[in-house]
Write a protein that holds these residues in place. Structure first.
Motif, PDB file in Angstrom:
ATOM      1  N   GLU A  11     -15.076  -2.878  96.572  1.00 34.83           N
ATOM      2  CA  GLU A  11     -15.206  -3.088  98.013  1.00 34.83           C
ATOM      3  C   GLU A  11     -16.505  -3.833  98.329  1.00 34.83           C
ATOM      4  O   GLU A  11     -16.516  -4.767  99.137  1.00 34.83           O
ATOM      5  CB  GLU A  11     -15.184  -1.744  98.752  1.00 34.83           C
ATOM      6  N   CYS A  12     -17.586  -3.417  97.685  1.00 36.95           N
ATOM      7  CA  CYS A  12     -18.882  -4.068  97.918  1.00 36.95           C
ATOM      8  C   CYS A  12     -18.862  -5.519  97.460  1.00 36.95           C
ATOM      9  O   CYS A  12     -19.414  -6.400  98.125  1.00 36.95           O
ATOM     10  CB  CYS A  12     -19.996  -3.284  97.216  1.00 36.95           C
ATOM     11  N   ILE A  15     -17.152  -7.503 100.139  1.00 39.73           N
ATOM     12  CA  ILE A  15     -18.007  -7.633 101.326  1.00 39.73           C
ATOM     13  C   ILE A  15     -19.076  -8.698 101.103  1.00 39.73           C
ATOM     14  O   ILE A  15     -19.275  -9.577 101.944  1.00 39.73           O
ATOM     15  CB  ILE A  15     -18.659  -6.277 101.672  1.00 39.73           C
ATOM     16  N   CYS A  18     -17.750 -12.189 101.257  1.00 37.64           N
ATOM     17  CA  CYS A  18     -17.563 -12.651 102.633  1.00 37.64           C
ATOM     18  C   CYS A  18     -18.898 -13.086 103.241  1.00 37.64           C
ATOM     19  O   CYS A  18     -18.975 -14.108 103.921  1.00 37.64           O
ATOM     20  CB  CYS A  18     -16.936 -11.546 103.481  1.00 37.64           C
ATOM     21  N   CYS A  19     -19.949 -12.311 102.984  1.00 34.81           N
ATOM     22  CA  CYS A  19     -21.284 -12.651 103.503  1.00 34.81           C
ATOM     23  C   CYS A  19     -21.769 -13.977 102.923  1.00 34.81           C
ATOM     24  O   CYS A  19     -22.336 -14.814 103.645  1.00 34.81           O
ATOM     25  CB  CYS A  19     -22.279 -11.544 103.175  1.00 34.81           C
ATOM     26  N   PHE A  43     -13.908 -11.066 107.368  1.00 33.25           N
ATOM     27  CA  PHE A  43     -13.300  -9.776 107.045  1.00 33.25           C
ATOM     28  C   PHE A  43     -11.809  -9.791 107.365  1.00 33.25           C
ATOM     29  O   PHE A  43     -10.994  -9.290 106.597  1.00 33.25           O
ATOM     30  CB  PHE A  43     -13.995  -8.639 107.796  1.00 33.25           C
ATOM     31  N   VAL A  48     -10.517  -7.147 104.766  1.00 34.66           N
ATOM     32  CA  VAL A  48     -11.540  -6.112 104.617  1.00 34.66           C
ATOM     33  C   VAL A  48     -11.459  -5.229 105.866  1.00 34.66           C
ATOM     34  O   VAL A  48     -11.731  -5.707 106.975  1.00 34.66           O
ATOM     35  CB  VAL A  48     -12.956  -6.713 104.484  1.00 34.66           C
ATOM     36  N   TYR A  50     -12.633  -2.878 108.707  1.00 31.40           N
ATOM     37  CA  TYR A  50     -13.966  -2.715 109.278  1.00 31.40           C
ATOM     38  C   TYR A  50     -13.883  -2.156 110.692  1.00 31.40           C
ATOM     39  O   TYR A  50     -12.851  -2.235 111.359  1.00 31.40           O
ATOM     40  CB  TYR A  50     -14.707  -4.054 109.320  1.00 31.40           C
ATOM     41  N   CYS A  75     -17.481  -0.750 106.877  1.00 34.24           N
ATOM     42  CA  CYS A  75     -16.342  -1.313 106.152  1.00 34.24           C
ATOM     43  C   CYS A  75     -15.720  -0.252 105.251  1.00 34.24           C
ATOM     44  O   CYS A  75     -16.429   0.591 104.690  1.00 34.24           O
ATOM     45  CB  CYS A  75     -16.784  -2.507 105.303  1.00 34.24           C
ATOM     46  N   LEU A  81     -22.999  -1.704 107.069  1.00 30.74           N
ATOM     47  CA  LEU A  81     -23.671  -3.002 106.963  1.00 30.74           C
ATOM     48  C   LEU A  81     -24.593  -3.168 108.156  1.00 30.74           C
ATOM     49  O   LEU A  81     -24.160  -3.015 109.302  1.00 30.74           O
ATOM     50  CB  LEU A  81     -22.666  -4.149 106.992  1.00 30.74           C
TER      51      LEU A  81
END
Length: 126
Positions: A11-12, A15, A18-19, A43, A48, A50, A75, A81
């Protein structure tokens, strides 16, 4: 026994991907709210789950205070986050995220800074 260093690893990874996509497309120099809106789009595109601007209760001696914390994103229902658009991450930003984690009971949080030339992020586990 689960190694806490790898808590929510997949999952991380998603994330942070995406960032990175947001930062590589926008670069630095925008307001935090711009990055937040762009990250929400990423996301959605990357499935993802959220919640945005989620209120977090603060308890004091058994009483829930009227004042709330509002995390930028939660998320997968488990990962907080906190977004920044600053020159560099400072101790006060870390303290803010740690308070979010403590107040929410969540175990994993990311401090993500879009304000520098390259994306900065720090993972925290409590």
């Amino acid at each position: 026994m689960v190694d806490s260093n790898y808590l929510f690893k997949d999952e991380c990874y998603k994330i942070i991907g995406c960032c990175m996509d947001v930062h590589s497309n926008l670069g630095c120099g925008f307001l935090e709210s711009v990055y937040q809106e762009a990250l929400e789009l990423e996301f959605i595109r990357n499935f993802v789950p959220y919640e945005m601007e989620t209120p977090i209760d603060i308890h004091y001696k058994g009483v829930v205070l009227d004042k709330k914390y509002y995390s930028d994103f939660i998320c997968y229902n488990d990962i907080i986050l906190e977004l920044k658009a600053v020159k560099s991450i400072e101790d006060i930003h870390v303290a803010q995220l740690m308070n979010y984690l403590k107040a929410s009971g969540k175990k994993v949080g990311y401090l993500i800074n879009f304000g520098s030339v390259s994306l900065q992020y720090k993972r925290f586990i409590i």
